[in-house]
Scaffold this active site. Structure first.
Site, PDB file in Angstrom:
ATOM      1  CB  SER A   7      -0.880   0.008   1.252  1.00 16.99           C
ATOM      2  OG  SER A   7      -1.423   1.298   1.427  1.00 16.99           O
ATOM      3  CG  HIS A  32      -4.129  -1.395  -1.261  1.00 14.82           C
ATOM      4  ND1 HIS A  32      -5.284  -2.112  -1.527  1.00 14.82           N
ATOM      5  CD2 HIS A  32      -4.448  -0.562  -0.238  1.00 14.82           C
ATOM      6  CE1 HIS A  32      -6.236  -1.736  -0.698  1.00 14.82           C
ATOM      7  NE2 HIS A  32      -5.760  -0.781   0.096  1.00 14.82           N
ATOM      8  CG  ASP A  34      -5.144   2.752   1.180  1.00 19.95           C
ATOM      9  OD1 ASP A  34      -6.089   1.958   1.104  1.00 19.95           O
ATOM     10  OD2 ASP A  34      -4.017   2.447   1.621  1.00 19.95           O
ATOM     11  CG  HIS A  65      -9.394   0.510   0.125  1.00 18.84           C
ATOM     12  ND1 HIS A  65      -8.709   0.360   1.319  1.00 18.84           N
ATOM     13  CD2 HIS A  65     -10.707   0.555   0.447  1.00 18.84           C
ATOM     14  CE1 HIS A  65      -9.579   0.313   2.308  1.00 18.84           C
ATOM     15  NE2 HIS A  65     -10.794   0.438   1.814  1.00 18.84           N
ATOM     16  CG  MET A  67     -11.244   3.718   2.768  1.00 23.66           C
ATOM     17  SD  MET A  67      -9.610   3.683   3.543  1.00 23.66           S
ATOM     18  CE  MET A  67      -8.584   3.652   2.073  1.00 23.66           C
ATOM     19  CG  MET A 136     -11.521  -2.073   5.823  1.00 23.71           C
ATOM     20  SD  MET A 136     -10.029  -1.740   4.864  1.00 23.71           S
ATOM     21  CE  MET A 136      -8.979  -0.924   6.058  1.00 23.71           C
ATOM     22  N   GLY A 141      -8.489   4.577   7.581  1.00 21.54           N
ATOM     23  CA  GLY A 141      -8.120   5.990   7.717  1.00 21.54           C
ATOM     24  C   GLY A 141      -6.629   6.213   7.820  1.00 21.54           C
ATOM     25  CG  PHE A 142      -5.006   7.409  10.261  1.00 20.86           C
ATOM     26  CD1 PHE A 142      -4.436   8.603   9.831  1.00 20.86           C
ATOM     27  CD2 PHE A 142      -6.287   7.448  10.808  1.00 20.86           C
ATOM     28  CE1 PHE A 142      -5.115   9.809   9.946  1.00 20.86           C
ATOM     29  CE2 PHE A 142      -6.980   8.651  10.935  1.00 20.86           C
ATOM     30  CZ  PHE A 142      -6.395   9.833  10.502  1.00 20.86           C
ATOM     31  N   GLY A 144      -0.315   1.906   9.799  1.00 18.73           N
ATOM     32  CA  GLY A 144       0.436   1.710  11.036  1.00 18.73           C
ATOM     33  C   GLY A 144      -0.382   1.332  12.255  1.00 18.73           C
ATOM     34  CG  ASP A 174      -6.131  -2.407   3.581  1.00 19.79           C
ATOM     35  OD1 ASP A 174      -4.982  -2.188   3.994  1.00 19.79           O
ATOM     36  OD2 ASP A 174      -6.824  -1.547   2.984  1.00 19.79           O
ATOM     37  N   GLY A 175      -4.622  -3.952   6.587  1.00 20.15           N
ATOM     38  CA  GLY A 175      -4.398  -3.226   7.821  1.00 20.15           C
ATOM     39  C   GLY A 175      -3.726  -4.046   8.903  1.00 20.15           C
ATOM     40  N   GLY A 176      -2.579  -3.559   9.364  1.00 20.96           N
ATOM     41  CA  GLY A 176      -1.917  -4.177  10.513  1.00 20.96           C
ATOM     42  C   GLY A 176      -1.211  -5.490  10.230  1.00 20.96           C
ATOM     43  N   GLY A 196       1.295  -1.927   4.256  1.00 18.94           N
ATOM     44  CA  GLY A 196       1.762  -0.568   4.019  1.00 18.94           C
ATOM     45  C   GLY A 196       3.033  -0.271   4.791  1.00 18.94           C
ATOM     46  CB  SER A 197       3.588   0.957   8.249  1.00 22.86           C
ATOM     47  OG  SER A 197       2.721   0.022   8.841  1.00 22.86           O
TER      48      SER A 197
HETATM   49  C1  DX5 Z   1      -5.929   1.961   6.001  1.00 28.66           C
HETATM   50  C2  DX5 Z   1      -5.576   1.624   4.577  1.00 28.66           C
HETATM   51  C3  DX5 Z   1      -4.502   0.630   4.414  1.00 28.66           C
HETATM   52  C4  DX5 Z   1      -3.154   1.008   4.969  1.00 28.66           C
HETATM   53  C5  DX5 Z   1      -2.576  -0.206   5.620  1.00 28.66           C
HETATM   54  O1  DX5 Z   1      -7.103   2.699   6.054  1.00 28.66           O
HETATM   55  O2  DX5 Z   1      -6.710   1.150   3.888  1.00 28.66           O
HETATM   56  O3  DX5 Z   1      -4.368   0.213   3.060  1.00 28.66           O
HETATM   57  O4  DX5 Z   1      -2.256   1.485   4.016  1.00 28.66           O
HETATM   58  O5  DX5 Z   1      -1.422   0.157   6.265  1.00 28.66           O
HETATM   59  P1  DX5 Z   1      -0.685  -0.771   7.317  1.00 28.66           P
HETATM   60  O6  DX5 Z   1      -0.234  -1.999   6.581  1.00 28.66           O
HETATM   61  O7  DX5 Z   1       0.431   0.091   7.789  1.00 28.66           O
HETATM   62  O8  DX5 Z   1      -1.669  -1.097   8.406  1.00 28.66           O
HETATM   63 ZN    ZN Z   2      -6.512   0.134   1.850  1.00 32.24          ZN
END
Ligand code: DX5
Ligand code: ZN
Length: 224
Positions: A7, A32, A34, A65, A67, A136, A141-142, A144, A174-176, A196-197
Site C-alpha cells: 500500500s 494498493h 488508498d 480502495h 474510502m 478491513m 483511515g490511517f 500503522g 488490509d491493515g496491521g 503498508g508500513s
Molecule cells: C488503512 C488503509 C490501508 C493502509 C494499511 O485505512 O486502507 O491500506 O495502508 O497500512 P498498514 O499496513 O500500515 O496497516
Molecule cells: Zn486500503
C-alpha cells in the site's frame, strides 16, 4: 497464489516512482492505492490524477480502495485513470449492486469492502456479483495500526461462504499485517494481503516484499 500487495499510503509520495520500482523488484505484482475523502474517513489522500501518474510509471495491477462517500460519482473516473480493480465500502455504498455494476461496466474488477465491525453475513447474496472481497483488519483511515484479531475469524467465515457458493473470489485483507502475523493471515484463507508500513517503513522495501512473499508461500491455508 497468495499476493503481497504493498500500500503506497506509507510510501514517500515525493519519490513514488522509485518506491514503486523497489516493491516491483521485490516481486510485487499488485499495488494498493488508498483513496480517502475526509468524510467517510478522517483523512485525505489521493484522487484520479495520482492514479493516472502511477499508471504511467508501472504495469503492476493497480488495486484502488475507495474510502469515500458517494462512490458512484467517482468509480468510472478511477477506472479511466488506470485502476485494474476498484473496491467500495459496504458502509458507503447506498446501492451496492449498482455500484459494482458500474465498476465492471467501466472495465475493472469490482470489490466490496467490509469494516471490521460489519459482519460477513451482509455478503450472503451480493457476493455473487462481486469479483473480490476486502476485509478491513483496522478501522480505515490511517496506516500503522494494529490488526483487529477477530477479522481472521471473519476471513474463515468468508472462506466457508465462498466454498458454499462455489466461487473463486479472492479474499483481500488490509491493515496491521506485518512479518509476525503474516503466516496466520495466510492460514485464515486470505489471498491478497495488503501491507503498508511494514513494507515502506522497513528501510528496505524491496527485501521486505521478497521476504513477505517467501513467508506467505511457505504458510498454507488451513482447509475448514
Ligand atoms: C488503512 C488503509 C490501508 C493502509 C494499511 O485505512 O486502507 O491500506 O495502508 O497500512 P498498514 O499496513 O500500515 O496497516
Ligand atoms: Zn486500503
Amino acid at each position: 497464489m497468495v499476493e503481497i500487495v504493498p500500500s503506497i499510503l506509507s510510501a514517500d509520495f515525493a519519490r513514488l516512482a522509485e518506491e514503486i520500482a523497489r516493491v516491483e523488484r521485490g516481486g510485487a505484482t499488485m499495488l494498493h492505492l488508498d483513496v480517502m475523502d475526509g468524510h467517510f474517513v478522517p483523512n485525505i489522500t489521493i484522487g484520479p490524477p495520482v492514479v493516472e501518474s502511477v499508471r504511467r510509471t508501472t504495469r503492476l495491477h493497480l488495486d484502488v480502495h475507495l474510502m469515500i462517500e458517494n462512490p458512484d460519482r467517482y468509480v468510472a473516473d478511477f477506472v479511466r485513470a488506470g485502476a485494474n480493480s476498484v473496491s467500495v465500502h459496504y458502509e458507503a455504498a447506498r446501492h451496492l449492486d449498482g455500484t459494482l455494476g458500474m465498476i465492471r461496466q467501466a472495465g475493472a474488477m469490482a470489490g466490496v469492502v467490509l469494516n471490521p465491525a460489519t459482519p460477513i453475513s451482509v455478503l450472503e447474496d451480493v457476493v455473487e456479483v462481486a469479483d473480490y472481497v476486502l476485509l478491513m483488519s483496522v478501522n480505515p483511515g490511517f496506516g500503522g495500526q494494529g490488526l483487529v484479531g477477530y477479522v481472521l475469524e471473519k476471513a474463515r467465515k468468508l472462506v466457508k461462504l465462498r466454498q458454499k457458493k462455489k466461487l473463486a473470489l479472492p479474499i483481500e485483507i488490509d491493515g496491521g499485517v506485518h512479518r509476525d502475523n503474516l503466516a496466520e493471515v495466510v492460514r485464515a484463507g486470505c489471498d491478497w494481503i495488503v501491507t503498508g508500513s511494514a513494507v515502506f517503513h522497513s528501510g528496505d522495501a524491496e527485501s521486505a516484499v521478497r521476504e513477505f512473499r517467501a513467508i506467505a508461500a511457505s504458510a498454507t491455508a488451513i482447509p475448514c
